[in-house]
Design an enzyme around this catalytic site. Structure first.
Site, short mmCIF file in Angstrom:
data_model
loop_
_atom_site.label_atom_id
_atom_site.label_comp_id
_atom_site.label_asym_id
_atom_site.label_seq_id
_atom_site.Cartn_x
_atom_site.Cartn_y
_atom_site.Cartn_z
N ARG A 94 -3.07 -9.97 -11.93
CA ARG A 94 -3.30 -8.78 -11.12
C ARG A 94 -3.46 -7.51 -11.98
O ARG A 94 -4.24 -6.63 -11.66
CB ARG A 94 -2.13 -8.56 -10.16
CG ARG A 94 -1.89 -9.73 -9.22
CD ARG A 94 -2.53 -9.48 -7.88
NE ARG A 94 -2.50 -10.66 -7.05
CZ ARG A 94 -1.75 -10.79 -5.97
NH1 ARG A 94 -0.97 -9.81 -5.57
NH2 ARG A 94 -1.82 -11.88 -5.24
N ASP A 134 -0.69 0.54 6.12
CA ASP A 134 -0.50 -0.34 4.96
C ASP A 134 -0.16 0.55 3.77
O ASP A 134 -0.50 1.73 3.76
CB ASP A 134 -1.77 -1.16 4.67
CG ASP A 134 -1.47 -2.43 3.89
OD1 ASP A 134 -1.46 -3.52 4.50
OD2 ASP A 134 -1.22 -2.34 2.67
C1 LIG Z 1 -0.39 -10.75 3.79
S1 LIG Z 1 -0.87 -9.17 4.40
C2 LIG Z 1 -0.59 -9.38 6.14
C3 LIG Z 1 -1.71 -8.79 6.96
C4 LIG Z 1 -1.58 -8.99 8.46
N1 LIG Z 1 -0.38 -8.37 8.99
C5 LIG Z 1 -1.60 -10.45 8.82
O1 LIG Z 1 -0.59 -11.04 9.19
O2 LIG Z 1 -2.69 -11.05 8.73
C6 LIG Z 1 0.54 -8.18 3.90
C7 LIG Z 1 0.23 -6.69 3.84
O3 LIG Z 1 1.46 -5.97 3.67
C8 LIG Z 1 1.20 -4.85 2.86
N2 LIG Z 1 2.45 -4.35 2.26
C9 LIG Z 1 3.16 -4.87 1.24
N3 LIG Z 1 4.19 -4.09 0.94
C10 LIG Z 1 4.15 -3.05 1.79
C11 LIG Z 1 4.96 -1.89 1.98
N4 LIG Z 1 6.03 -1.65 1.21
N5 LIG Z 1 4.61 -1.02 2.95
C12 LIG Z 1 3.53 -1.25 3.73
N6 LIG Z 1 2.72 -2.32 3.60
C13 LIG Z 1 3.03 -3.21 2.65
C14 LIG Z 1 0.21 -5.37 1.84
O4 LIG Z 1 -0.53 -4.34 1.22
C15 LIG Z 1 -0.66 -6.32 2.65
O5 LIG Z 1 -1.86 -5.72 3.07
#
Ligand SMILES: C[S@@+](CC[C@H](N)C(=O)[O-])C[C@H]1O[C@@H](n2cnc3c(N)ncnc32)[C@H](O)[C@@H]1O
Length: 280
Positions: free
Chosen positions: A41, A149
């Site tokens: 990454r 996000d």
């Molecule tokens: C695997 S995706 C899930 C997307 C969607 N909710 C789904 O279930 O398909 C996880 C998301 O959480 C976000 N994320 C991770 N840490 C975070 C944080 N501290 N605050 C807000 N978003 C966060 C990531 O950027 C990512 O886009």
């Protein structure tokens, strides 16, 4: 640590520094065996910035003046896997159970507020919007979705409304026809979602592990496949926060591999990773 011939060296102390930084900046727990992931990454950032290696990259991050690189660092670290109508039973529940109840409750105000927390590239929020638009239309109910996000790149992508056509192959033909426009010419292979759906969604950056600038109460909160990356105390803080921002009649939807068991007692399971607030 396993040594593989790499373009840049990632020393153990550098890996440990990065793990700690990821934790404080995002809440994401990077386990000891994730050196490969961190390397793949972040080596892109080291290369893009023309740096000599991870030591220089860490110096740059430590220099608090470089706010832009901290944003790029966080964007590089997050895992954004998502899909339209992922875990489809939640959208059936939304249409058949949650929305009718909310419509009854909110019949005076005719307002519905939904939060998609950790919305990634927007597929979850647009899926919710399609269900609401199909059930309520655009004229008689003031329904809105807040989609947040931590990652600024995914939010720009979500706001562009553009997706590769292979992302929508599972969506039924009627929905596709109604909500997506196929690109032609140099946009061949792309689709664009209807602007009227985007108009009902606010895509905003919000870090779930920092204070939330949110005053509203929501009728529904989706937080799916996000807390899976956090430790239990962080999960608890977030879910307790959702309990404060969820209406009494509201529902919380979490990911299929997530659970509130031993995390918080503020919610009661309705089955299939759908929750309601426990009466307090
Ligand atoms: C695997 S995706 C899930 C997307 C969607 N909710 C789904 O279930 O398909 C996880 C998301 O959480 C976000 N994320 C991770 N840490 C975070 C944080 N501290 N605050 C807000 N978003 C966060 C990531 O950027 C990512 O886009």
């Amino acid at each position: 640590m396993r040594q593989i011939k790499r373009e840049f060296e990632l020393r153990d102390q550098e890996f440990q520094y990065i793990r700690d930084l990821v934790m404080t900046q995002t809440g994401i727990v990077v386990s000891e065996n994730k050196q490969e992931l961190i390397y793949s990454r972040l080596s892109k950032r080291v290369r893009a910035l023309n740096l000599g290696g991870f030591d220089d990259y860490i110096d740059l991050l430590e220099d608090g003046r470089n706010k832009d690189e901290m944003v790029a660092f966080v964007n590089a670290i997050t895992t954004n896997l998502t899909a339209f109508f992922r875990e489809g039973h939640h959208f059936d529940y939304l249409r058949d159970h949650a929305l009718p109840k909310i419509m009854e409750r909110n019949r005076q105000s005719r307002k519905i507020r939904i939060w998609s927390a950790g919305c990634s590239t927007g597929e979850e929020a647009y899926s919710i919007a399609m269900v609401l638009a199909e059930k309520l239309g655009f004229d008689t109910w003031d329904w809105r979705i807040l989609a947040t996000d931590i990652d600024t790149d995914v939010l720009s992508s979500a706001n562009s409304r553009i997706y590769s056509a292979d992302r929508v192959t599972g969506i039924d033909a009627q929905r596709l026809q109604r909500w997506f426009r196929k690109g032609g010419g140099r946009n061949q292979g792309l689709v664009q979602i209807a602007k009227e759906l985007n108009d009902r969604i606010s895509f905003k950056q919000l870090n779930l592990v920092k204070p939330w600038p949110i005053k509203n109460e929501f009728d529904i909160i989706f937080c799916r496949n996000v807390v899976i990356y956090f430790d239990v105390p962080t999960q608890k803080r977030i879910f307790d926060g959702y309990a404060r921002h969820l209406a009494g009649h509201g529902n919380l939807f979490i990911g299929h591999s997530e659970s509130l068991h031993k995390v918080t007692n503020r919610f009661e399971s309705l089955g299939h990773t759908v929750y309601k607030k426990r009466d307090s």
